[in-house]
Design an enzyme around this catalytic site. Structure first.
Site, mmCIF file in Angstrom:
data_model
loop_
_atom_site.group_PDB
_atom_site.id
_atom_site.type_symbol
_atom_site.label_atom_id
_atom_site.label_comp_id
_atom_site.label_asym_id
_atom_site.label_seq_id
_atom_site.Cartn_x
_atom_site.Cartn_y
_atom_site.Cartn_z
ATOM 1 N N ARG A 58 0.822 -1.208 0.000
ATOM 2 C CA ARG A 58 -0.069 -0.255 -0.163
ATOM 3 C C ARG A 58 0.778 1.337 -0.101
ATOM 4 O O ARG A 58 0.321 2.123 -0.590
ATOM 5 C CB ARG A 58 -0.918 -0.051 1.176
ATOM 6 C CG ARG A 58 -2.106 -1.058 1.101
ATOM 7 C CD ARG A 58 -2.943 -1.334 1.968
ATOM 8 N NE ARG A 58 -2.225 -1.759 3.543
ATOM 9 C CZ ARG A 58 -2.348 -3.009 3.795
ATOM 10 N NH1 ARG A 58 -2.625 -4.087 3.023
ATOM 11 N NH2 ARG A 58 -1.642 -3.368 4.980
ATOM 12 N N GLU A 95 3.248 -6.609 13.345
ATOM 13 C CA GLU A 95 2.363 -6.868 14.349
ATOM 14 C C GLU A 95 1.880 -8.254 14.211
ATOM 15 O O GLU A 95 1.365 -8.806 15.111
ATOM 16 C CB GLU A 95 0.955 -5.916 13.996
ATOM 17 C CG GLU A 95 0.110 -5.824 15.155
ATOM 18 C CD GLU A 95 -1.278 -4.743 14.894
ATOM 19 O OE1 GLU A 95 -1.042 -4.157 13.686
ATOM 20 O OE2 GLU A 95 -1.890 -4.663 15.756
HETATM 21 P P1 AMP Z 1 4.379 -2.185 11.738
HETATM 22 O O1 AMP Z 1 5.757 -2.976 11.356
HETATM 23 O O2 AMP Z 1 4.124 -3.251 13.185
HETATM 24 O O3 AMP Z 1 4.396 -0.867 12.100
HETATM 25 O O4 AMP Z 1 3.251 -2.473 11.020
HETATM 26 C C1 AMP Z 1 2.836 -1.821 9.489
HETATM 27 C C2 AMP Z 1 2.890 -2.574 8.369
HETATM 28 O O5 AMP Z 1 1.964 -3.775 8.610
HETATM 29 C C3 AMP Z 1 2.277 -1.558 7.572
HETATM 30 O O6 AMP Z 1 2.970 -1.872 6.177
HETATM 31 C C4 AMP Z 1 0.779 -1.955 7.519
HETATM 32 O O7 AMP Z 1 -0.028 -2.073 6.240
HETATM 33 C C5 AMP Z 1 0.700 -3.353 8.102
HETATM 34 N N1 AMP Z 1 -0.456 -3.348 9.153
HETATM 35 C C6 AMP Z 1 -0.030 -3.459 10.581
HETATM 36 N N2 AMP Z 1 -1.064 -3.328 11.398
HETATM 37 C C7 AMP Z 1 -1.929 -3.217 10.418
HETATM 38 C C8 AMP Z 1 -3.467 -2.912 10.719
HETATM 39 N N3 AMP Z 1 -3.990 -3.263 12.068
HETATM 40 N N4 AMP Z 1 -4.236 -2.535 9.642
HETATM 41 C C9 AMP Z 1 -3.767 -2.629 8.704
HETATM 42 N N5 AMP Z 1 -2.560 -2.894 8.067
HETATM 43 C C10 AMP Z 1 -1.565 -3.067 9.227
#
Ligand code: AMP
Length: 175
Positions: A58, A95
């Site tokens: 995205r 996550e």
């Molecule tokens: P993080 O590495 O934990 O900051 O996760 C960010 C990445 O995971 C991004 O590329 C987001 O598109 C995706 N992502 C993580 N959590 C979510 C969520 N709750 N909803 C949508 N996309 C998420």
């Protein structure tokens, strides 16, 4: 612009317990898409930016539009095994899982000022891997821009602690 109302929330996707913040509803709304790109651009308009690095997938949609509007180039940061040329790689925790991110070795040049773009920052693991990749190639990461911040997960603060200014358009409590 009320971005929150244009974003769809889907419980238990892709795993139980994850509330997925779906930006496809924002992207299909021409006013919201335009406003999101304009605001991401305007928040970094003061400083020089040489290129945008977008995180698969995205971050490509938003980052490509931001780069076009700034009339600068775009660098894709991709999941393992997708890029055809020689790459640098960094692994990171999501996550919901563990993954590896790659960038072409010659995607940025030393001293280039790069803006990192993705749709959402949660724990910041993905963005941190992006910053590490860009820095290993000698780039200066002058900012990181996201549509959505999940501040309770601490990702934006984690990136700020790396010395990178962070801008987000909307924050949702929780995860
Ligand atoms: P993080 O590495 O934990 O900051 O996760 C960010 C990445 O995971 C991004 O590329 C987001 O598109 C995706 N992502 C993580 N959590 C979510 C969520 N709750 N909803 C949508 N996309 C998420």
């Amino acid at each position: 612009m009320d971005f929150a109302s244009t974003i769809r929330s889907i419980p238990d996707h892709p795993k139980p317990g994850i509330l997925f913040r779906d930006i496809t509803t924002l992207l299909q709304n021409p006013i919201a898409f335009r406003a999101a790109v304009d605001q991401l651009v305007s928040r970094f308009a003061g400083g020089r930016v040489d290129c945008v690095a977008g995180i698969e997938a995205r971050g490509f949609i938003l980052g490509g539009a931001v780069a076009h509007q700034l009339s600068i180039g775009f660098v894709p940061l991709r999941k393992k095994g997708k890029l055809p040329h020689r790459t640098l790689a960094e692994s990171y925790e999501l996550e919901y899982g563990v993954d590896s991110m790659e960038m072409h070795v010659d995607a940025v040049s030393s001293g280039q000022r790069v803006l990192l773009v993705d749709d959402l920052i949660a724990t910041g693991g993905t963005a941190e891997a992006g910053v590490r990749l860009l820095r290993r190639a000698g780039a200066e990461v002058t900012g990181a821009a996201f549509v959505i911040d999940l501040p309770d997960l601490g990702g934006a603060d984690r990136i700020r602690k790396m010395g990178v200014p962070v801008q987000c358009l909307v924050a949702f409590p929780g995860h």
